[in-house]
Design a protein around this motif. Sequence first.
Motif, mmCIF file in Angstrom:
data_model
loop_
_atom_site.group_PDB
_atom_site.id
_atom_site.type_symbol
_atom_site.label_atom_id
_atom_site.label_comp_id
_atom_site.label_asym_id
_atom_site.label_seq_id
_atom_site.Cartn_x
_atom_site.Cartn_y
_atom_site.Cartn_z
ATOM 1 N N THR A 1 0.887 -1.251 -0.086
ATOM 2 C CA THR A 1 -0.110 -0.055 -0.025
ATOM 3 C C THR A 1 0.690 1.191 -0.029
ATOM 4 O O THR A 1 0.621 2.094 -0.554
ATOM 5 C CB THR A 1 -0.835 -0.046 1.409
ATOM 6 O OG1 THR A 1 -1.697 -1.205 1.200
ATOM 7 C CG2 THR A 1 -1.873 1.276 1.460
ATOM 8 N N TYR B 1 -12.426 -5.840 -2.633
ATOM 9 C CA TYR B 1 -12.058 -5.465 -4.008
ATOM 10 C C TYR B 1 -12.797 -6.404 -5.159
ATOM 11 O O TYR B 1 -13.188 -6.182 -5.991
ATOM 12 C CB TYR B 1 -10.705 -4.833 -4.316
ATOM 13 C CG TYR B 1 -10.505 -4.382 -5.424
ATOM 14 C CD1 TYR B 1 -10.864 -2.892 -5.575
ATOM 15 C CD2 TYR B 1 -10.018 -4.741 -6.650
ATOM 16 C CE1 TYR B 1 -10.622 -2.097 -6.830
ATOM 17 C CE2 TYR B 1 -9.562 -4.143 -7.747
ATOM 18 C CZ TYR B 1 -10.170 -2.938 -7.996
ATOM 19 O OH TYR B 1 -9.721 -2.339 -9.097
ATOM 20 N N CYS C 1 -10.582 -1.963 0.629
ATOM 21 C CA CYS C 1 -10.192 -0.500 -0.077
ATOM 22 C C CYS C 1 -11.163 -0.347 -0.743
ATOM 23 O O CYS C 1 -12.396 -0.422 -0.033
ATOM 24 C CB CYS C 1 -8.988 -1.184 -1.227
ATOM 25 S SG CYS C 1 -9.598 -2.196 -2.542
ATOM 26 N N ASP C 2 -11.284 0.395 -1.925
ATOM 27 C CA ASP C 2 -12.683 0.708 -2.537
ATOM 28 C C ASP C 2 -12.386 0.528 -4.047
ATOM 29 O O ASP C 2 -11.372 0.484 -4.798
ATOM 30 C CB ASP C 2 -12.859 1.973 -2.136
ATOM 31 C CG ASP C 2 -14.593 2.293 -2.101
ATOM 32 O OD1 ASP C 2 -15.207 1.595 -2.704
ATOM 33 O OD2 ASP C 2 -15.196 3.222 -1.286
ATOM 34 N N ARG D 1 -6.695 0.945 -7.490
ATOM 35 C CA ARG D 1 -8.067 0.805 -6.298
ATOM 36 C C ARG D 1 -8.106 2.148 -5.631
ATOM 37 O O ARG D 1 -7.024 2.802 -5.379
ATOM 38 C CB ARG D 1 -7.127 -0.256 -5.348
ATOM 39 C CG ARG D 1 -7.004 -1.721 -5.884
ATOM 40 C CD ARG D 1 -6.833 -2.650 -4.848
ATOM 41 N NE ARG D 1 -6.482 -3.842 -5.344
ATOM 42 C CZ ARG D 1 -6.500 -5.145 -4.550
ATOM 43 N NH1 ARG D 1 -6.963 -5.254 -3.429
ATOM 44 N NH2 ARG D 1 -6.352 -6.291 -5.365
ATOM 45 N N LEU E 1 -9.055 4.381 -2.116
ATOM 46 C CA LEU E 1 -9.021 4.445 -0.743
ATOM 47 C C LEU E 1 -10.509 4.505 -0.134
ATOM 48 O O LEU E 1 -11.312 4.653 -0.888
ATOM 49 C CB LEU E 1 -8.598 5.859 -0.136
ATOM 50 C CG LEU E 1 -8.321 6.218 1.245
ATOM 51 C CD1 LEU E 1 -7.269 5.189 1.811
ATOM 52 C CD2 LEU E 1 -7.988 7.626 1.419
ATOM 53 N N VAL F 1 -5.430 -2.892 5.152
ATOM 54 C CA VAL F 1 -5.661 -1.966 3.869
ATOM 55 C C VAL F 1 -4.861 -2.355 2.801
ATOM 56 O O VAL F 1 -3.601 -2.370 3.080
ATOM 57 C CB VAL F 1 -5.561 -0.670 4.300
ATOM 58 C CG1 VAL F 1 -5.467 0.540 3.214
ATOM 59 C CG2 VAL F 1 -6.577 -0.284 5.443
ATOM 60 N N GLU F 2 -5.385 -2.564 1.725
ATOM 61 C CA GLU F 2 -4.402 -3.227 0.727
ATOM 62 C C GLU F 2 -4.765 -2.395 -0.704
ATOM 63 O O GLU F 2 -5.795 -2.753 -1.123
ATOM 64 C CB GLU F 2 -4.714 -4.741 0.297
ATOM 65 C CG GLU F 2 -4.049 -5.329 -0.738
ATOM 66 C CD GLU F 2 -4.320 -6.672 -0.924
ATOM 67 O OE1 GLU F 2 -5.474 -7.301 -1.125
ATOM 68 O OE2 GLU F 2 -3.363 -7.562 -1.254
ATOM 69 N N ILE F 3 -3.954 -1.254 -1.023
ATOM 70 C CA ILE F 3 -4.305 -0.613 -1.786
ATOM 71 C C ILE F 3 -3.103 -0.558 -2.967
ATOM 72 O O ILE F 3 -2.004 0.055 -2.595
ATOM 73 C CB ILE F 3 -4.618 1.031 -1.671
ATOM 74 C CG1 ILE F 3 -5.900 0.793 -0.568
ATOM 75 C CG2 ILE F 3 -5.002 1.762 -2.707
ATOM 76 C CD1 ILE F 3 -5.988 2.311 -0.018
ATOM 77 N N SER G 1 -2.011 1.438 -6.162
ATOM 78 C CA SER G 1 -2.544 2.596 -6.754
ATOM 79 C C SER G 1 -1.302 3.448 -7.362
ATOM 80 O O SER G 1 -0.587 4.098 -6.526
ATOM 81 C CB SER G 1 -3.462 3.615 -5.887
ATOM 82 O OG SER G 1 -3.568 4.730 -6.259
ATOM 83 N N ILE H 1 -5.287 7.194 4.897
ATOM 84 C CA ILE H 1 -5.784 5.849 5.298
ATOM 85 C C ILE H 1 -6.356 5.783 6.775
ATOM 86 O O ILE H 1 -7.392 5.190 6.916
ATOM 87 C CB ILE H 1 -4.462 4.779 5.107
ATOM 88 C CG1 ILE H 1 -4.392 4.882 3.778
ATOM 89 C CG2 ILE H 1 -4.949 3.585 5.937
ATOM 90 C CD1 ILE H 1 -2.893 4.033 3.481
ATOM 91 N N SER I 1 -14.612 2.572 7.144
ATOM 92 C CA SER I 1 -14.735 1.137 7.217
ATOM 93 C C SER I 1 -15.500 0.432 8.312
ATOM 94 O O SER I 1 -16.032 1.175 8.933
ATOM 95 C CB SER I 1 -12.960 0.774 7.653
ATOM 96 O OG SER I 1 -12.168 1.307 6.501
#
Length: 277
Positions: free
Chosen positions: A18, A182, A209-210, A222, A224, A250-252, A254, A269, A277
């Motif tokens: 991340t 995700y 993530c989003d 990805r 946040l 949290v795995e983003i 980006s 974050i 979250s």
Amino acid sequence: MSAAALTDLSRLCVHTITTKPWPVEEAARRFSAAGIGGITVWRDALAGRDIRATGRLLRELNLRVVSLCRGGFFPHAEAAGRQLALDDNRRAVDEAAALGAPHVVLVCGAVPGQPLAESRKQIRDGIAAVLPHAEAAGVKLAIEPLHPMYADSRSAVNTLAQANDLAEDLASPWVGVAVDVYHLWWDPSLETEIDRCGRNGNLLAFHICDWKTPTTDLLNDRGLMGEGCIALRQIRGWVEQAGFAGFHEVEIFSNRYWAGDQAAFLEKIVGAYYQHS
Ligand code: ZN
């Protein structure tokens, strides 16, 4: 019904990928200073390190090592390729044991042009072959279903139902499942399958993530938490209802965030974790 807002960072975990521009040592110091409770380490972050010493450093910083990412990629057209994958997965298990990570996350793999049924059989056989080594090392294997857009090349396991079937078929306390919003947010069976996963004791990890609209890169765009359309708090409610009391990771991936200031990103974050979250 959605879960209540989170009030502290003790169950927040951030993946090293991340904040990829930071070496693992700096990431760990920054996460710890921010009061974050856990860290998931990607194998590339361990290159050239004494892995045991890195594990000690993380614990000295009061970080729980939540998992090692990642193993998997079992399918190959040739037997020699499948053997190399088994060797690499056994190394991943050894690295997790050295680091003190309780499980290795598996991105199961797929081969473009190979029938998915064949890839799925190779995945099952691959996990079964690595299991004795995992058990001996005291490290679990977490099957992570990936969004179907990756079914060509990254994973032939694409729904939580499939991952649950696979874990139940392997029937080992050393195999479980990683739920990543995700990959799974769109699935109409998600609530039911999360419940099944938790009840069977197979829910090992929860990645957040989003999903942005539009998503401009299928791998590295990805969002946040709060930047997209995933009903994150509702899904967390299902996960907790199913008995999961572990970390929210949290795995983003980006390109946008990797190009920016990582300290500012980490602050975002933390803010998004409380708010969304
Ligand atoms: Zn994930």
